[in-house]
Scaffold this active site. Structure first.
Site, short mmCIF file in Angstrom:
data_model
loop_
_atom_site.label_atom_id
_atom_site.label_comp_id
_atom_site.label_asym_id
_atom_site.label_seq_id
_atom_site.Cartn_x
_atom_site.Cartn_y
_atom_site.Cartn_z
N GLU A 52 50.51 5.95 53.32
CA GLU A 52 51.24 7.07 53.91
C GLU A 52 50.60 7.64 55.15
O GLU A 52 49.40 7.53 55.34
CB GLU A 52 51.26 8.23 52.91
N CYS A 104 47.86 13.11 59.96
CA CYS A 104 47.04 12.91 58.76
C CYS A 104 47.06 11.41 58.45
O CYS A 104 48.09 10.84 58.12
CB CYS A 104 47.64 13.74 57.64
N CYS A 160 42.77 4.94 45.86
CA CYS A 160 41.45 5.58 45.97
C CYS A 160 40.66 5.20 44.73
O CYS A 160 41.24 5.10 43.63
CB CYS A 160 41.61 7.10 46.06
N CYS A 206 40.11 12.48 41.52
CA CYS A 206 40.18 13.93 41.48
C CYS A 206 41.45 14.28 40.71
O CYS A 206 42.50 13.71 40.96
CB CYS A 206 40.20 14.49 42.89
N CYS A 212 44.84 15.34 42.35
CA CYS A 212 45.31 14.56 43.49
C CYS A 212 46.10 13.36 43.01
O CYS A 212 45.63 12.59 42.18
CB CYS A 212 44.11 14.10 44.32
N HIS A 217 36.33 22.50 46.48
CA HIS A 217 37.30 22.81 45.40
C HIS A 217 36.73 23.55 44.19
O HIS A 217 37.51 24.02 43.36
CB HIS A 217 38.02 21.54 44.89
N ASN A 236 49.60 21.67 45.40
CA ASN A 236 50.94 21.10 45.46
C ASN A 236 51.14 20.27 44.18
O ASN A 236 50.56 19.19 44.05
CB ASN A 236 51.01 20.20 46.70
N CYS A 251 49.46 14.77 49.74
CA CYS A 251 48.64 13.63 49.38
C CYS A 251 49.21 12.78 48.24
O CYS A 251 49.35 13.24 47.12
CB CYS A 251 47.28 14.19 48.98
#
Ligand code: SAH
Ligand code: SF4
Length: 396
Positions: free
Chosen positions: A114, A127, A134, A138, A141, A245, A322, A365
């Site tokens: 993306e 971005c 990944c 996390c 995410c 975070h 989000n 994300c």
């Protein structure tokens, strides 16, 4: 898998296969590498040709050798036969009601990733992704629930910026009055687990003969790959953002599991030593606001204490969480976020709340790709467990 040296073990399950048409893509190659390729193809005057081709690729945005008017007419078909100037394939391109644009891109080997463009009054930020998936997970995410497919190549990293320039109509490349002014390495993936490609890709983005974007306009975001931070500062030299975070071991271990390997103190010491960080170039601490998890007054005060303790030239970016289907967290209330910001702000540290952008197109994300995939909750849990296990083996 243990790779010797300062680089962490990074599982890369797949390398990039060659293009189906057998041509070599020149995007992402240094001028010297282009020269070597041209020499191997029997092109005379390869050094000059490489310089000219670079100019056409990165300054003019040309993708067709036939348009390279300062290269002899009879050489151009040979170039077109052996080489390509590629762009990522666009699977979907969406524009939000607030002007945010989001692309789902597909690599030559059929993998999706993306890219998001966020326009503001005085700037436009792209971005960029560094990996497909990944290796970290996390908990808040969505990218973290995906497997790492592979690292993106330097060509795919710089190719994202070039595709955005195509879409925004920003060729030839000149610094005046363009929409795309800033880049953040905050798309999919952990950029410091793909160090060499990120370094090379951003090197072309920053090169005066390349896309010529100042390093001051580029920010690399890491979840805290401590051993690579000094090298990032010294060898890439862009601004640093750190996905903090949480301010306690217990909570950060839970939501940013790399914390079990590199704890908060180690991470903040690495920030204090980050080359080039000063009051004019602050380190950004990203802090996603999770209801009743990391959003108390005490957390805010601890954040201030830590920033002071390590004497960090810092600003804090408060990111409203989000949510995505199946996640176990909620976003903090507006009042809570405002209060949290206020505590930090009163201590003399800038703590803006990032306005959520592009929510109508799920421009957060990892969300577009997974919206297309629709993974079940059970599958998400299984993948997270699997990743944690492989990560722990790697860390051993
Ligand atoms: N891997 C790097 C860069 C990519 S993530 C890193 O972790 O820093 C970019 C940012 O988006 C990170 O700060 C991440 O924590 C944040 N993010 C991820 N999922 C999010 C979500 N659902 N809501 C809000 N922010 C999110
Ligand atoms: Fe990976 Fe960054 Fe998402 Fe963590 S927040 S899972 S490091 S992309």
């Amino acid at each position: 898998m243990q790779i010797p040296g300062a680089i962490d073990p990074v599982p890369v399950p797949r390398s990039v296969p060659a293009r189906a048409d057998g041509r070599t893509d020149l995007v992402g190659l240094s001028k010297d590498e282009v020269r070597t390729e041209l020499e191997a193809a029997g092109v005379v005057n390869a050094k000059l040709r490489a310089k000219q081709i670079w100019h056409w690729i990165y300054n003019r945005g040309v993708t067709d050798f036939a348009a390279m008017t300062d290269i002899a007419k009879d050489v151009r078909p040979l170039l077109a036969e052996k080489f390509a100037i590629g762009r990522p394939e666009v699977v979907t391109a969406q524009v939000s009601s607030d002007g945010t644009r989001k692309w789902l891109l597909r690599s030559a080997d059929g993998q999706d990733y993306e890219m998001v463009f966020i326009p503001d009054a005085d700037r436009g930020t792209l971005c960029v992704s560094s990996q497909i998936g990944c290796t970290l997970n996390c908990r808040f995410c969505h990218t973290g629930t995906m497997k790492l497919v592979r690292n993106l190549t330097p060509g795919e990293i710089v190719g994202q910026v070039m595709l955005a320039r195509d879409a925004l109509g920003e060729w030839p490349s000149h610094p005046e009055g363009r929409l795309l002014t800033n880049i953040v390495m905050m798309g999919m993936g952990e950029p410091l687990y793909n160090f060499e490609s990120v370094k090379k890709g951003l090197g072309i983005v920053m090169d005066g003969d390349g896309l010529a974007l100042s390093k001051r306009r580029i920010t690399l975001s890491t979840s805290g790959v401590v051993p690579m931070m000094a090298r990032a500062g010294a060898e890439i030299g862009v601004n640093l953002a750190v996905s903090l975070h949480a301010v306690t071991k217990e909570i950060r271990d839970e939501i940013v599991p790399i914390n079990k390997k590199y704890g908060i103190d180690e991470l903040l010491s690495a920030c204090a030593a980050y080359p080039g960080a000063n009051n004019a170039r602050r380190i950004t601490f990203e802090y996603v606001m999770l209801k009743d998890k990391n959003d108390s007054d005490e957390d805010a005060r601890e954040l201030v204490r830590l920033i002071r303790k390590y004497k960090l030239p810092a600003k804090v970016n408060l990111i409203p969480f989000n949510p995505w289907p199946g996640v176990g967290y909620e976003c903090s209330d507006d009042e809570r976020i405002a209060r949290f910001s206020d505590i930090i702000f009163r201590a003399g540290i800038s703590a803006p709340v990032r306005t959520p952008r592009g929510r109508d197109i799920m421009a957060a994300c990892g969300q577009l790709k997974s919206a297309a995939e629709k993974i079940s909750r059970a599958e998400l849990d299984r993948r997270a467990a699997e990743k944690e296990a492989s990560w722990e083996t790697a860390a051993a």
